[in-house]
Design an enzyme around this catalytic site. Structure first.
Site, PDB file in Angstrom:
ATOM      1  N   TYR A   2       8.236 -66.052 -16.734  1.00 26.41           N
ATOM      2  CA  TYR A   2       7.971 -65.042 -15.722  1.00 26.41           C
ATOM      3  C   TYR A   2       7.139 -63.933 -16.357  1.00 26.41           C
ATOM      4  CZ  TYR A   2       8.283 -61.565 -12.111  1.00 26.41           C
ATOM      5  OH  TYR A   2       7.938 -60.653 -11.150  1.00 26.41           O
ATOM      6  N   GLN A  64      11.939 -63.758  -5.893  1.00 28.56           N
ATOM      7  CA  GLN A  64      11.551 -65.037  -5.303  1.00 28.56           C
ATOM      8  C   GLN A  64      11.124 -66.032  -6.382  1.00 28.56           C
ATOM      9  OE1 GLN A  64      10.406 -61.945  -4.614  1.00 28.56           O
ATOM     10  NE2 GLN A  64       9.519 -61.821  -2.559  1.00 28.56           N
ATOM     11  N   ASN A  87      11.526 -56.079 -13.779  1.00 24.91           N
ATOM     12  CA  ASN A  87      12.227 -54.861 -13.381  1.00 24.91           C
ATOM     13  C   ASN A  87      13.715 -55.149 -13.182  1.00 24.91           C
ATOM     14  OD1 ASN A  87      12.468 -56.144 -10.888  1.00 24.91           O
ATOM     15  ND2 ASN A  87      10.763 -55.022  -9.983  1.00 24.91           N
ATOM     16  N   SER A 111      11.679 -51.086 -19.504  1.00 22.62           N
ATOM     17  CA  SER A 111      11.392 -50.800 -20.909  1.00 22.62           C
ATOM     18  C   SER A 111      12.130 -49.566 -21.418  1.00 22.62           C
ATOM     19  CB  SER A 111       9.890 -50.593 -21.107  1.00 22.62           C
ATOM     20  OG  SER A 111       9.193 -51.775 -20.822  1.00 22.62           O
ATOM     21  N   GLN A 133       5.945 -46.128 -23.501  1.00 22.87           N
ATOM     22  CA  GLN A 133       6.966 -46.870 -22.766  1.00 22.87           C
ATOM     23  C   GLN A 133       7.205 -46.289 -21.384  1.00 22.87           C
ATOM     24  OE1 GLN A 133       8.478 -49.936 -23.920  1.00 22.87           O
ATOM     25  NE2 GLN A 133       6.564 -49.490 -24.975  1.00 22.87           N
ATOM     26  N   HIS A 136       5.245 -47.835 -18.478  1.00 22.82           N
ATOM     27  CA  HIS A 136       5.538 -49.174 -17.977  1.00 22.82           C
ATOM     28  C   HIS A 136       6.009 -49.142 -16.532  1.00 22.82           C
ATOM     29  CE1 HIS A 136       4.896 -52.303 -20.885  1.00 22.82           C
ATOM     30  NE2 HIS A 136       5.400 -51.565 -21.854  1.00 22.82           N
ATOM     31  N   GLU A 200      15.871 -50.981 -26.868  1.00 23.13           N
ATOM     32  CA  GLU A 200      14.936 -52.109 -26.964  1.00 23.13           C
ATOM     33  C   GLU A 200      13.997 -51.896 -28.149  1.00 23.13           C
ATOM     34  OE1 GLU A 200      11.491 -54.249 -24.187  1.00 23.13           O
ATOM     35  OE2 GLU A 200      12.163 -52.203 -23.755  1.00 23.13           O
ATOM     36  N   HIS A 201      13.434 -50.702 -28.236  1.00 23.23           N
ATOM     37  CA  HIS A 201      12.562 -50.319 -29.355  1.00 23.23           C
ATOM     38  C   HIS A 201      13.130 -49.073 -30.021  1.00 23.23           C
ATOM     39  CE1 HIS A 201       9.875 -52.049 -26.160  1.00 23.23           C
ATOM     40  NE2 HIS A 201       9.524 -52.820 -27.174  1.00 23.23           N
ATOM     41  N   ASP A 234       3.950 -54.620 -29.464  1.00 25.69           N
ATOM     42  CA  ASP A 234       3.605 -55.214 -28.173  1.00 25.69           C
ATOM     43  C   ASP A 234       2.457 -56.203 -28.290  1.00 25.69           C
ATOM     44  OD1 ASP A 234       5.504 -54.060 -26.609  1.00 25.69           O
ATOM     45  OD2 ASP A 234       4.237 -52.475 -25.801  1.00 25.69           O
ATOM     46  N   HIS A 293      44.496 -86.102 -29.821  1.00 30.76           N
ATOM     47  CA  HIS A 293      43.549 -85.877 -30.907  1.00 30.76           C
ATOM     48  C   HIS A 293      44.046 -86.563 -32.185  1.00 30.76           C
ATOM     49  CE1 HIS A 293      41.771 -82.882 -28.303  1.00 30.76           C
ATOM     50  NE2 HIS A 293      40.878 -82.549 -29.215  1.00 30.76           N
TER      51      HIS A 293
END
Length: 320
Positions: A2, A64, A87, A111, A133, A136, A200-201, A234, A293
């Site tokens: 995606y 979708q 998002n 982000s 960032q 974004h 994230e960063h 990035d 077993h």
């Protein structure tokens, strides 16, 4: 795969996901990305997709696209695993389809960046990193952690100045409304904040960033020093920019080649091997009260013991 495309043609994400998919030997790679108002995909996305060997491209985005890839349609094939950021709605859709057995790469939503900056930082650089960032999307979040109000004020002034000249200034301003600046006492407190937030960063604009990095346990990707902007991660530093967000870095890592592979284990035992391991398995199975077993091993050991006795009863050729 995606690939977001609502406000920016993120062809770099095609590379970040398509290259490891090719290296892993994925035979079919499907790509979904939202088209523009004219119903077209950006040429850079299409070129990057062809370059990395994407097999099929569909002009569909949002939840979708996630549903189509997860369950299949008359045109979009059902896939085994969905990769790619998005998002909050895309991230929510990926979490939902995971319940139905479709695997996802990681929670990669809006982000984030956290910058820890001391008096050795360059406020102009820090502000640019925060805005990189913020631009974004309006749901992005940027956080500054610093050790003095003076540094906080200097960075904030630069943020205000730089925002005015950006083409995506309105997006930045929307993001900055829910962004934060935190003044802490020392490095220990700064690391505690960072590890709790699990960004994230994470950018360490401090003296001796390597030493401070030793205390980082929760982050998607870490950038050391004044000359390592998040932008290089990035695009060109070699690390993957598809990273966990919303605190998920406490538990998961970013996308890598390993994300596109699965592992199967095989085992074969000789009679000697079963004789050696069997008693251990029997004892452990009995301790766990799993009789079947234990029996799976005991029957075989008994068979081997009986076969050994029968073999010993047979007269040797020289005794005949």
């Amino acid at each position: 795969l995606y690939i977001p495309g609502g406000t920016a043609p993120l062809f770099s994400t095609v590379l970040m996901l398509g290259v490891p998919a090719a290296l892993a030997g994925c035979q079919e790679v499907v790509l979904c990305s939202p088209p523009d108002s004219a119903g077209k995909l950006h040429p850079a996305i299409l070129f990057a997709a062809k370059l990395v060997g994407v097999t099929r491209v569909f002009k569909v985005g949002g939840v979708q696209a996630i549903a189509a890839m997860a369950y299949g349609t008359q045109t979009v094939p059902r896939v085994y695993k969905i990769f790619g950021p998005g998002n909050q709605y895309v991230m929510g859709a990926k979490a939902l389809v995971q319940r139905d057995g479709v695997q996802i790469d990681l929670p990669a939503g809006p982000s984030e960046v956290m910058v820890i900056a001391d008096s050795s930082c360059v406020p102009q650089f820090v502000a640019a990193d925060l805005l990189s960032q913020a631009e974004h999307g309006p749901d992005s979040q940027v956080v500054l952690v610093t050790f003095s109000e003076e540094t906080a004020k200097a960075v904030n002034a630069e943020v205000t100045r730089q925002t005015q000249s950006l083409s995506r200034s309105q997006i930045c301003l929307a993001s900055l409304k829910h962004s934060k600046c935190i003044v802490v006492r020392d490095r220990t407190e700064a690391l505690a904040v960072a590890n709790l937030y699990a960004p994230e960063h994470l950018i360490l604009s401090v003296e001796d960033p390597e030493a401070m990095a030793q205390g980082v346990v929760n982050a998607g990707s870490v950038f050391l020093g004044n000359y390592a902007p998040e932008s290089v991660g990035d695009y060109a530093s070699g690390t993957n920019h598809t990273l966990p967000t919303n605190g998920a870095a406490r538990a998961v890592s970013g996308v890598s080649l390993d994300s596109f592979q699965k592992k199967i284990t095989f085992q074969k035992l000789s009679p000697e091997g079963l004789r050696a391991l069997g008693p251990v398995v029997e004892a452990m199975a009995e301790a766990e009260q799993l009789a079947a077993h234990k029996s799976a091993v005991s029957y075989r050991l008994a068979h081997l013991a009986a076969a050994g006795k029968e073999l010993r009863k047979r007269p040797r050729e020289e005794d005949k």
